[in-house]
Design a protein around this motif. Structure first.
Motif, short mmCIF file in Angstrom:
data_model
loop_
_atom_site.label_atom_id
_atom_site.label_comp_id
_atom_site.label_asym_id
_atom_site.label_seq_id
_atom_site.Cartn_x
_atom_site.Cartn_y
_atom_site.Cartn_z
N GLU A 73 -12.72 -5.84 -9.26
CA GLU A 73 -13.17 -6.45 -7.99
C GLU A 73 -14.68 -6.66 -8.00
OE1 GLU A 73 -12.33 -8.05 -4.18
OE2 GLU A 73 -10.99 -7.40 -5.77
N LEU A 77 -16.79 -10.16 -7.56
CA LEU A 77 -17.79 -10.33 -6.51
C LEU A 77 -19.15 -10.70 -7.09
CD1 LEU A 77 -16.89 -7.33 -4.17
CD2 LEU A 77 -16.68 -9.75 -3.60
N ARG A 130 -10.90 -2.16 -1.89
CA ARG A 130 -11.52 -3.44 -2.26
C ARG A 130 -12.35 -3.99 -1.11
NH1 ARG A 130 -6.61 -6.98 -3.91
NH2 ARG A 130 -8.21 -8.58 -4.13
N THR A 134 -16.34 -4.68 -1.00
CA THR A 134 -16.85 -5.99 -0.56
C THR A 134 -17.99 -5.81 0.45
OG1 THR A 134 -14.74 -7.11 -0.92
CG2 THR A 134 -16.25 -8.14 0.63
N ASN A 138 -21.87 -6.57 -0.61
CA ASN A 138 -22.50 -7.65 0.15
C ASN A 138 -23.90 -7.22 0.62
OD1 ASN A 138 -22.96 -9.21 2.95
ND2 ASN A 138 -21.63 -10.43 1.64
N VAL A 169 -15.76 -9.37 4.42
CA VAL A 169 -14.46 -8.68 4.36
C VAL A 169 -13.39 -9.53 5.05
CG1 VAL A 169 -13.16 -6.66 5.14
CG2 VAL A 169 -15.48 -6.38 4.25
N ARG A 172 -12.31 -12.46 2.85
CA ARG A 172 -11.55 -12.12 1.64
C ARG A 172 -10.19 -11.52 1.94
NH1 ARG A 172 -14.25 -12.17 -3.15
NH2 ARG A 172 -12.93 -10.57 -4.10
#
Length: 263
Positions: A73, A77, A130, A134, A138, A169, A172
Motif C-alpha cells: 500500500e 501511495l 490501509r 493513507t 498523506n 481516505v 480511496r
C-alpha cells in the motif's frame, strides 16, 4: 518505501518496549532518550504495558501479512502522490486505552516528515490499516510539498492538513472507512464551527495553547472541532473545484479558504 520488520523486533523484545525504542534513537535528535521516545509514542497510541498474549498478537499480525500489506500500500501511495521514501514502523496499539478502542477502533498513527508509525491491534481489518496508512502518509506528502515549515504552521494549516488526509481516505476507501469524527456534526453545525471558531483564530500558532484546544475541542469547544472543520473545508473545496485531494497537497491553506468564502 521501507516497512521495517518490527515484527522480528517484537518477537525478541515485546515485553521490553524501552529496548525497542533504543532501536529508534538514531531517527531522533541525539539528546532524546529511549524513554522519551517511548513516552511520546505512548501519547499517540503505542502500547504502554506488555499484554500477556503479546507474542500471540504479533504472530496473528504476521499470519495476516500486515507488514507485507502495508509495504504494498505504501509503495502504491508513494507512486501515486510522488511522495518521499520514508521508513514505516508497525507497533502494537494500547488496547487498554478505552478512548482509543471506542473512538478509533484500537488503532492510531503518528507522522514525522521523515518517518511514520502505525499502532494497530488484532481488531483492525486490512482496509482499516490501509486507511490509517493513507491518512498518515498523506500528512508526510503535505509536509513535503507545502512551502511552509511545520514549526510555522498556524491553526488553519493544521486544520487543512487533517482535512486533506481524511478526504484522501474517503476517496480511496469510501465514507465507511473515514474516522468517526467526520460524522459528528451536520453541515450547518460545521459552517458555524468554521465561521465562529476556526476562521477567526486561523492565525493561532501551533505553539499556542488555543491551537490544541480548538483542534481537538478541549474544554468548552466542540469535540474535534478543528479536525471536523478541516474535513468539511477541504471536501467543499474539492467539490466546487472538481479536483482530487492529491492536487491540493501543495496548495496554500489560505487559497482553500478563499475559494470557500467565494461560495
Amino acid at each position: 518505501m521501507r516497512v521495517i520488520r518490527t515484527d522480528k523486533w517484537l518477537l525478541d523484545a515485546y515485553d521490553q518496549p524501552l529496548e525497542l525504542c533504543e532501536k529508534l534513537k538514531h531517527l531522533f535528535d541525539e539528546d532524546v532518550s529511549a524513554g522519551e521516545i517511548h513516552q511520546h509514542l505512548i501519547v499517540h497510541g503505542m502500547y504502554r504495558e506488555p499484554l500477556k498474549n503479546g507474542d500471540e498478537l504479533i504472530k496473528e499480525l504476521q499470519k495476516r501479512r500486515i507488514w507485507q500489506i502495508v509495504q504494498q500500500e505504501a509503495k502504491e501511495l508513494q507512486k501515486e502522490w510522488n511522495g518521499p521514501v520514508i521508513p514505516i514502523f508497525i507497533l502494537p496499539a494500547d488496547t487498554n486505552n478505552r478512548k482509543l478502542r471506542h473512538e478509533q477502533n484500537g488503532k492510531s498513527g503518528l507522522s514525522f516528515p521523515d518517518k511514520l508509525f502505525l499502532f494497530v491491534s488484532e481488531m483492525n481489518t486490512e482496509k482499516e490499516i490501509r486507511a490509517l496508512l493513507t491518512h498518515e502518509y498523506n500528512h508526510i506528502c503535505r509536509l513535503s510539498k507545502y512551502s511552509k515549515k511545520e514549526a510555522e504552521y498556524t491553526l488553519l494549516d493544521t486544520v487543512i492538513l487533517e482535512g486533506l488526509a481524511e478526504n484522501a481516505v474517503r476517496e480511496r476507501f469510501g465514507d465507511q472507512y473515514t474516522a468517526q469524527w467526520t460524522a459528528y456534526y451536520s453541515n450547518t453545525q460545521l459552517e458555524r464551527i468554521c465561521m465562529n471558531l476556526i476562521l477567526p483564530n486561523r492565525n493561532t500558532p501551533k505553539s499556542g495553547r488555543k491551537h490544541a484546544q480548538l483542534l481537538y475541542g478541549f474544554g468548552f469547544f466542540p469535540k474535534m472541532a478543528g479536525y471536523c472543520a478541516g474535513y468539511h473545508l477541504v471536501k467543499n473545496y474539492m467539490s466546487k473545484e472538481n479536483v482530487p485531494s492529491q492536487d491540493l497537497l501543495g496548495v496554500k491553506s489560505e487559497q482553500i479558504i478563499e475559494k470557500t468564502d467565494e461560495a
